[in-house]
Design an enzyme around this catalytic site. Structure first.
Site, PDB file in Angstrom:
ATOM      1  N   GLY A 273       0.818  -1.204   0.000  1.00  0.00           N
ATOM      2  CA  GLY A 273       0.000   0.000   0.000  1.00  0.00           C
ATOM      3  C   GLY A 273       0.853   1.256   0.000  1.00  0.00           C
ATOM      4  O   GLY A 273       2.064   1.210  -0.209  1.00  0.00           O
ATOM      5  N   GLY A 275       2.430   4.739   1.800  1.00  0.00           N
ATOM      6  CA  GLY A 275       2.872   5.179   3.115  1.00  0.00           C
ATOM      7  C   GLY A 275       4.224   4.649   3.517  1.00  0.00           C
ATOM      8  O   GLY A 275       4.884   3.930   2.766  1.00  0.00           O
ATOM      9  N   ASN A 276       4.619   5.025   4.737  1.00  0.00           N
ATOM     10  CA  ASN A 276       5.997   4.810   5.165  1.00  0.00           C
ATOM     11  C   ASN A 276       6.311   3.367   5.518  1.00  0.00           C
ATOM     12  O   ASN A 276       7.437   2.917   5.313  1.00  0.00           O
ATOM     13  CB  ASN A 276       6.305   5.723   6.355  1.00  0.00           C
ATOM     14  N   ILE A 277       5.349   2.622   6.056  1.00  0.00           N
ATOM     15  CA  ILE A 277       5.651   1.223   6.380  1.00  0.00           C
ATOM     16  C   ILE A 277       5.849   0.443   5.085  1.00  0.00           C
ATOM     17  O   ILE A 277       6.809  -0.316   4.933  1.00  0.00           O
ATOM     18  CB  ILE A 277       4.540   0.590   7.239  1.00  0.00           C
ATOM     19  N   GLU A 298      -1.182  -1.409  -6.928  1.00  0.00           N
ATOM     20  CA  GLU A 298      -1.911  -0.276  -7.511  1.00  0.00           C
ATOM     21  C   GLU A 298      -1.074   0.999  -7.550  1.00  0.00           C
ATOM     22  O   GLU A 298      -1.383   1.899  -8.305  1.00  0.00           O
ATOM     23  CB  GLU A 298      -3.240  -0.037  -6.770  1.00  0.00           C
ATOM     24  N   ASN A 388      -9.267   8.988   4.460  1.00  0.00           N
ATOM     25  CA  ASN A 388      -9.117   9.083   3.011  1.00  0.00           C
ATOM     26  C   ASN A 388     -10.124   8.246   2.231  1.00  0.00           C
ATOM     27  O   ASN A 388     -10.666   8.679   1.230  1.00  0.00           O
ATOM     28  CB  ASN A 388      -7.709   8.637   2.599  1.00  0.00           C
ATOM     29  N   GLY A 392      -7.814   0.464  -2.382  1.00  0.00           N
ATOM     30  CA  GLY A 392      -7.790  -0.896  -2.903  1.00  0.00           C
ATOM     31  C   GLY A 392      -7.474  -1.948  -1.868  1.00  0.00           C
ATOM     32  O   GLY A 392      -7.328  -3.126  -2.193  1.00  0.00           O
TER      33      GLY A 392
END
Lengths: 519, 519
Positions: A273, A275-277, A298, A388, A392
């Site tokens: 996905g 983001g930072n992780i 995605e 947000n 997905g």
């Protein structure tokens, strides 16, 4: 011939070239608009800005409102500008921006979110604009070119631009001459309606089953506007210690699964996905022991370029290049190297259960929080406040070979550095159920839930994932709930239902989820 | 040659014929067992009974415990007998029976449930029996015959018998000579592991993509036992007024959608769950205006035979024939007529997102309850007490062209004929999320949620679906929650989180969910 004219290979369309301001009369209050754009790349920029200027200048706030159907997020500079001018009525299925978020949460904007693959498909089926018989009054598409027959060459994202082009009565095309032509990078398949749907014959991440262009009736194109605004992209901060610890747990787990024979040596196609992780996980893989890795996702973020550079990543399929400005520059500077290893697909395909299950994707996403039985909340803080949108995550997690969610075990509240635990007795909103998730990870550890009954899952999650400051509280909850429920033979998934949100109440009233007891 | 011997066309296997009692030594405490069987048809009957007799006679309660992995429900007479003898440890993914249910809910049985298509697939991937490297110690399969090469001809259901046969170390086959051979009715595709999975090329409900037989290494067959116990089947009561009213709403809705051009005249393939409402809907279609209808589902119930008889149903695909005794007799008496219009598939295919999305299935299922934002609880009463399991509802609802859930608006409590409302502010357990469901129906009316934001959904559900006795309570909840949340800009999906289960608490304490107010 100007750069713009060169990009429009169908000469008869040159007469539709106009300025952004000239398109204003095409917009009427209450229209259903479909836009290109995804995380936030490939969205129209100059026409929405010109329309906002017009509304502002003419004091039309609240008198020019639109329903926006877009792939996912667009730039906050447009999203928030439109919201602040009361131009956004409905908004599907995802947004970022402080102003729009506030309106989503105070009744100003009617937002809805749905799994992206279903959303794209349902747009084509006409479910979101039933009142007008389906489709859109007007489609706004950013493209990098137009072919000889009027087909559209999209840019750095596809999202649901395919469905918008197919189902809009009329189209305004922004040709972005600040980016190169992305011709050849896309694999376009249109969404057909049952009973006419066909199999999507993708058996490898690099299989192509469509065309590089989106077919388009040129008579629908009422305006073509030049844009020179490059995508502003999305920069990510360097991974922190917590993210890196999570990534390390995941890579250990992959190695264990390879040894056990449940994963091939080169893993299976990865989805990660935003983001930072996610970024840290990919960063870990760049250093990691796996080669010939593939990606089916995605969004492609900057670290994916490092992954290519490392020689360990063979191929990536996505619906969007969600790169930073610097990332785009790297892409353009090494165009042939990267684009030979990338394909962009409509989000109806990138997120479709059919290829995700067949390929055996490993899905990794970050929720707001998860609970001791393995349900996760991805969208609504406190059960009510939208961040947000689901994006997905559900498409991937439901259909993956392995469904992994990762989050820090705590987050700070205003008064306590660990005031919020991200592992709770019951999430106040469920986006992903216990039937969908296989593995949960925090910096504390990894819980493999496969084959466990709910009570075994609870003990595993508390032992492996909960922050030490919350462990006694959670353990007490679980044991007491079990005792009370077993007594009444109602304890398949033990809860103290009438106290279950006590920690959330404590956060609201005292600024921390640390409660003294469950009395 | 006996009937039994005639059913076993591979002669060398005749020497494995033995009595049920002779198989007892094959069973060891703690074994992982895979069984055939689905809703409750096609499950092994004589061997489980013999083993139960053995345990009872020898006082081995608690010393012969097994992990049972089956397609879905088996007959309660076996399920409850085993549970009452403490023979059931783990039980996946669905059960019916008072004794087993009590143990699931008091810690005696470790049950887990997962979407059936994922469950079947994950069995093949070895996720549920990781400790032993995947697979089963022993498989128990009811069959109607064995071919020349040792392949298995299953009976009235498939479920996950395919995965069990493929992944069991050893197999015991019960040949049921009380039923005819079902040869030719099955379309068998085995579950491969990624990256070796292939497309399932089903574009019409009657497409066949496999073989009539389940391939089987004959050396794995250690015993063949004759069974003369026919499936006891499942009888359904005649539809009541509430179910018929729900069915009428749904058929009206279909007609509206056909008129709007969003459904073809013959609809799209129907899935309907188990139970009386599903039965009433099919009953309504028998009388209804639609012809050339098709069915893509997991269970075929008795009314489906009426539907065939009416000439309006062209073809049905399922994983099980969940008929009553009388229904089976009708099937046998008109074998060629019915079986020419039916195919049985492994549940990994019948419930797979790939054909469900491609075909555009219309899914209809009954939950325990749903909430005002469109989340549904299908499994856990009060959020903690397991009834049966999620079954295939999530497979169908997530991937359907139209996702419909239907329930009576109320159910009786012990002291109040309408003491339980099936529409609540927040379900205490979520199996299907707001992102999955399109249409909710009670006898009060039908709420079409497509394209609505959560707050619009709430008003629609309250207005259309809630029972009049609960309408003021629900309307007050919604309006007050909205007011409170909007004030803090946290009201995308308004809730009063710390009071949200007040109606459930009232039920527990006062026997009715009718509360005077939300203070």
């Amino acid at each position: 011939m100007s750069e713009l004219q060169q990009r429009i290979r169908k000469k008869s369309l040159h007469q539709r070239i106009m300025s952004a301001e000239d398109t204003i009369p095409f917009f009427k209050n209450g229209m259903d608009l479909g836009w290109s754009g995804f995380t936030p790349v490939g969205y129209p920029k100059v026409v929405p800005e010109a329309l906002a200027d017009y509304v502002e200048k003419n004091n039309l706030q609240g008198k020019m409102r639109f329903n926006l159907f877009i792939g996912a997020s667009i730039g906050a500079e447009i999203e928030d500008r439109w919201a602040s001018l009361s131009m956004t009525d409905k908004r599907w299925p995802y947004q970022t921006g402080n102003v729009v978020q506030k309106q989503v949460n105070n009744g100003g904007v009617r937002m809805g979110d749905k799994h992206l693959s279903l959303y794209a498909q349902d747009l084509a089926y006409g479910f979101y604009t039933k009142e007008r018989g389906g489709g859109f009054d007007l489609g706004l598409i950013e493209a990098s070119g137009i072919t000889e027959d009027g087909s559209i060459i999209l840019g750095g994202s596809i999202g649901c631009a395919t469905e918008v082009i197919q189902h809009s009565d009329r189209l305004i095309i922004e040709i972005n001459t600040a980016i190169p032509s992305f011709e050849g990078l896309h694999d376009i398949v249109m969404t057909e309606r049952p009973p006419y749907k066909k199999p999507y014959l993708i058996s490898r991440v690099d299989d192509r089953i469509g065309s590089p262009y989106v077919p388009c009736d040129p008579d629908k194109i009422i305006a073509i506007v030049e844009s020179k605004k490059p995508d502003r992209g999305r920069a990510l901060s360097a991974p922190d210690a917590v993210s890196e610890q999570i990534a390390a747990h995941i890579i250990d787990f992959f190695q264990f699964e390879v040894k056990a024979g449940r994963l091939p040596k080169n893993l299976l196609p990865l989805q990660s996905g935003v983001g930072n992780i996610a970024n840290a996980v990919v960063g870990g893989l760049v250093q990691g022991p796996f080669s010939n890795v593939q990606v089916w996702t995605e969004v492609i973020q900057d670290t994916m370029l490092d992954f290519f550079d490392s020689g360990k990543l063979d191929f990536a399929s996505s619906t969007s290049l969600s790169l930073s400005e610097g990332g785009f520059q790297r892409l353009y500077d090494n165009w042939d190297f990267y684009t030979g290893k990338v394909v962009l697909r409509p989000m109806q395909i990138s997120n479709n259960p059919e290829p995700i299950r067949r390929l055996g994707v490993i899905a990794m996403n970050t929720p707001v929080e998860f609970d001791i039985y393995g349900h996760a909340n991805s969208t609504l803080v406190g059960g009510t406040r939208m961040i947000n949108g689901i994006g997905g995550s559900g498409d991937f997690l439901r259909n993956a070979y392995l469904s992994i969610m990762h989050t820090p075990s705590t987050r700070p509240s205003k008064t306590d550095a660990n005031g919020i635990t991200c592992v709770v007795p019951m999430v106040p909103h469920v986006d992903h159920t216990e039937h969908d998730l296989d593995v949960l990870v925090t910096e504390q550890g990894l819980a493999d839930l496969r084959g466990l009954c709910p009570r075994e899952r609870a003990q595993q999650i508390i032992s492996k994932c909960v922050h030490p400051e919350y462990k006694p509280i959670m353990q007490e909850y679980y044991e007491r709930a079990q005792r009370e429920c077993f007594e009444q033979n109602v304890g398949h998934e033990p809860h103290m239902l009438f106290k279950v949100f006590k920690m959330q109440q404590s956060l609201a009233e005292k600024g921390t989820m640390k409660i003294p007891n469950w009395d």
